[in-house]
Every structure is written in structure tokens, then in C-alpha cells.
Design a protein around this motif. Structure first.
Motif, short mmCIF file in Angstrom:
data_model
loop_
_atom_site.label_atom_id
_atom_site.label_comp_id
_atom_site.label_asym_id
_atom_site.label_seq_id
_atom_site.Cartn_x
_atom_site.Cartn_y
_atom_site.Cartn_z
N LEU A 133 63.49 116.45 18.55
CA LEU A 133 62.73 116.32 19.78
C LEU A 133 63.44 115.40 20.78
N PRO A 136 55.14 120.46 17.40
CA PRO A 136 56.35 120.58 16.56
C PRO A 136 56.01 120.56 15.07
N ARG A 171 56.64 120.45 21.68
CA ARG A 171 58.01 120.98 21.67
C ARG A 171 58.08 122.08 22.71
#
Length: 206
Positions: free
Chosen positions: A58, A50, A68
Motif C-alpha cells: 500500500l 486491501p 486499495r
């Protein structure tokens, strides 16, 4: 996804077939699908580390794994007799290409498509056509003349308006000729003149 072994993950591919390091894809079909799942449907998952802007979005599972995830359901199992189209990397690249279409719809809305001006069908149809033409011209301008300008080649319509289309300049007349005098301190003055020259150097369509 928690049941997927690490060996199930494969490196993602770009639309041109090149390896996309740092991105992985895997097949979920059969693991996260219960009874009643439509026959022929496949479930694929893509993971990436991410970025900072995604950290607050998240899930608990993503925070735990440090990845992610995005999941895609598709009924495309393979395309005709084209070798390799059944592979998860191909399906992932194919559906990410569809996201480009959605992005173009979003940018078209920013060029006027989101604001229908009338209750008249005919007037709104003309407006939609004009907005789409404006979006096409904006896309072709960036593709043909701004491809090497890092802050303009993928700029949003609002950014293009501010940086290039709303140009601080003055049209002057001298010796029966017109001169466009651009403010020299404007950060994108050189980009404008480069774009203008490239447009004029394009071969005329025949």
C-alpha cells in the motif's frame, strides 16, 4: 482521489450486471487530469479493502484511507447507442474483463508458451500452437468437468499437473481389459474419476 467526495463513489458491478458489494468505482476525469490530457480520454478509479497479502504494497495515501485503489485510463466513452455504456460502472466491468485476457496469457505461458525450443520459426510456431491447444484443453476440462470442485475449477496449470495430470496410478491388464488402478489415498482420486465420467457422458459433436 483525495478530492473525491464520498458521494462520488458508486458500487461496482460484476460482468453479469450484479452488484459487487465491497467494491466501489468513481470518475476521476477532470479532477486528476491536467492540461494536455488527450481529448476523449476518461480516468476511472476503483477501490476495495486491501487483503492481507496487499498490506505491504500500500502507498502512504492508501494506508491513510484504508482502501486499495486501481486507476484505469480509457478512450471508451460509450459503445454505439447502447444505453448505460457511458456509466463508470460499465467501463469498470468492461476493463476488468480485459484482465481475464491477460490472465489467460499468463496461464498459457505456464503451459509452455514461455519456452520456445528452437531458433527455427516453423518449429516455434508449432510449439506455440501446441502450447495454446494445451491451455485450451486445460480450460475446457475445468469448465466442463471440474466446475463444482472448489480446489480445481480455478486451479493454476502447475496445480492441475500435480493434482490431476500426474496421477499416481497403474495401468493393469486383466481378461483382455485394461484397468486404471488409482492410489486410493490420493486426495484428488474422486475428482479424477468424476472428471473422467463427465467427459465420457458428453454428447458427441455432430
Amino acid at each position: 482521489m483525495a478530492r473525491l467526495p464520498e458521494a462520488a463513489w458508486e458500487t461496482s458491478l460484476r460482468q453479469d450486471g450484479e452488484v459487487q458489494e465491497g467494491y466501489c468505482v468513481a470518475e476521476l476525469t477532470g479532477l486528476n487530469t491536467r492540461d494536455g490530457w488527450p481529448e476523449g480520454m476518461r480516468l476511472t478509479v476503483r477501490r476495495v479493502r486491501p487483503s492481507r497479502r496487499h498490506l505491504k504494497q500500500l502507498t502512504a495515501f492508501e494506508q491513510k484511507t484504508g482502501w486499495r485503489y486501481s486507476v484505469t485510463a480509457t478512450n471508451i466513452r460509450h459503445m454505439g447507442h447502447i444505453a448505460g455504456t457511458h456509466q463508470v460502472q460499465f467501463l469498470d466491468a468492461l476493463h476488468r474483463g480485459h484482465a481475464e485476457v491477460e490472465d489467460r496469457v499468463r496461464t498459457n505461458k505456464a503451459t509452455g508458451l514461455a519456452n520456445l525450443p528452437s531458433k527455427s520459426w516453423e518449429k516455434n510456431a508449432s510449439w506455440v500452437l501446441t502450447a495454446n491447444l494445451a491451455a485450451d484443453l486445460d480450460a475446457w476440462l475445468r469448465l466442463l468437468t471440474l466446475h463444482d470442485q472448489a480446489d480445481l475449477c480455478d486451479a493454476e496449470p502447475d496445480a492441475m499437473r500435480f493434482r490431476l495430470y500426474h496421477l499416481p496410478a497403474r495401468l493393469a491388464h486383466h481378461a483382455r481389459r485394461r484397468h486404471l488402478r488409482i492410489e486410493r489415498t490420493w486426495p484428488w482420486a474422486q475428482a479424477f474419476t468424476t472428471s473422467w465420467k463427465r467427459i465420457n457422458d458428453l454428447t458427441a459433436a455432430t
